[in-house]
Design a protein around this motif. Sequence first.
Motif, PDB file in Angstrom:
ATOM      1  N   PHE A  14      15.912  35.533 -10.372  1.00 20.40           N
ATOM      2  CA  PHE A  14      15.965  33.962 -10.883  1.00 20.40           C
ATOM      3  C   PHE A  14      15.909  33.694 -12.408  1.00 20.40           C
ATOM      4  N   ILE A  15      15.755  34.858 -13.075  1.00 16.35           N
ATOM      5  CA  ILE A  15      16.236  35.625 -14.398  1.00 16.35           C
ATOM      6  C   ILE A  15      17.664  35.349 -15.092  1.00 16.35           C
TER       7      ILE A  15
ATOM      8  N   VAL B 244      20.140  32.266 -13.427  1.00 12.61           N
ATOM      9  CA  VAL B 244      19.601  31.004 -14.069  1.00 12.61           C
ATOM     10  C   VAL B 244      20.809  31.462 -15.790  1.00 12.61           C
ATOM     11  N   ASN B 245      21.047  32.610 -16.071  1.00 13.10           N
ATOM     12  CA  ASN B 245      21.034  32.877 -17.016  1.00 13.10           C
ATOM     13  C   ASN B 245      23.061  32.596 -16.893  1.00 13.10           C
ATOM     14  N   CYS B 246      22.925  33.870 -15.759  1.00 17.39           N
ATOM     15  CA  CYS B 246      24.733  33.660 -15.321  1.00 17.39           C
ATOM     16  C   CYS B 246      25.498  32.386 -15.491  1.00 17.39           C
TER      17      CYS B 246
ATOM     18  N   LEU C 126       7.850  36.625 -18.891  1.00 19.49           N
ATOM     19  CA  LEU C 126       9.703  35.537 -19.710  1.00 19.49           C
ATOM     20  C   LEU C 126       9.921  33.781 -18.777  1.00 19.49           C
ATOM     21  N   ILE C 127       9.855  34.667 -17.503  1.00 21.17           N
ATOM     22  CA  ILE C 127       9.811  32.678 -17.228  1.00 21.17           C
ATOM     23  C   ILE C 127       8.977  31.899 -17.584  1.00 21.17           C
TER      24      ILE C 127
ATOM     25  N   SER D 259      11.204  28.511 -22.566  1.00 15.75           N
ATOM     26  CA  SER D 259      11.247  27.046 -22.004  1.00 15.75           C
ATOM     27  C   SER D 259      12.346  26.629 -21.318  1.00 15.75           C
ATOM     28  N   LYS D 260      13.450  27.764 -21.494  1.00 15.20           N
ATOM     29  CA  LYS D 260      14.888  27.312 -20.662  1.00 15.20           C
ATOM     30  C   LYS D 260      13.989  27.662 -19.225  1.00 15.20           C
ATOM     31  N   LEU D 261      13.881  28.746 -19.174  1.00 15.71           N
ATOM     32  CA  LEU D 261      13.508  30.018 -17.604  1.00 15.71           C
ATOM     33  C   LEU D 261      12.499  28.515 -17.451  1.00 15.71           C
TER      34      LEU D 261
END
Length: 309
Positions: free
Chosen positions: A26-27, A30-32, A279-280, A284-286
């Motif tokens: 998921f991390i 989302v960043n990709c 981290l998730i 805030s974005k994650l």
Amino acid sequence: MLNVMEGLLIFIAAAESVLGVLGNGFIGLVNCIDCVKNKKFSVIGLILIGLATSRIFLIWIIITDGFIKIFSAHMYSSGNLLEYISYAWLIISHLNICFATSLSIFYFLKIANFSHHIFLWLKHRINRVLLFLVGLMFISWLITFLQIMRIINDYKMNNRNTTWQLNTSKSEYFAYQILLNLGLIFLFTLFLITCFLLIISLWRHNRHMQLNVVGVRDPRTEAHVKAMKVLISFIILFILHFIGIAIETACFTVPENKLLFIFGVTITDIYPCGHSLILILGNSKLKQEFLKVLQPLKCCGKEKLLRTP
């Protein structure tokens, strides 16, 4: 046959692995997507993508190696499979801790507040510092990789065959394991130093704000307290990860103690799984994207409840 405790620990390790793969996937996803949308690769985005990807592979190596040793130890009798897994561990574990150290250094230089001229010089050269770290990681990995290749080849030649029999002495095995994780020890030390310095900086800032701002809830203070909690939990998980590795290595001296080895695998697997969830929840974005993913599931659950008579 496995007893109840061994079966329970294996179930926990398997559950950790599934959650870790999903969380890190998921991390990375989302960043990709964020990089594609913005048509620009940010430093923090690349670090998080690399960290998530390396952790997925790390989870697979930990579980694969653990399950083979628990259920099919004879597969390591020729030594070829053990050799391949050692090389994979060397590459993936170095990449993982390099990205984790890069993340801690990035946050340290971005958030920490020190007046020392060396810190200020580094703060304005974050990209160069991270590139230098990657260079150090590559040199460390290369030295360790060459040492491991030499040990394996020497052992094969001494046995006068092409196999690597698992009859090494305890001293040889521990020397092999130390060399295999030598580069990790250096990066882990660097990671701990930057995290502790960042915690000190956040604690000093938090104390200063509490002394000067009375009766008012400062959002920045709350953010700093949250950051300290995330860092402390990160350090605890990282230490547990290395304790798990040490337990697995020590089990070479007591191979009949399967419960201790399974416990080591479970402890080792906590870090790549647990920190992805931290981290998730801490980013805030994650967290926002994660809540968007959960929203349809909540709606489906409510519809089912309404439909039931």
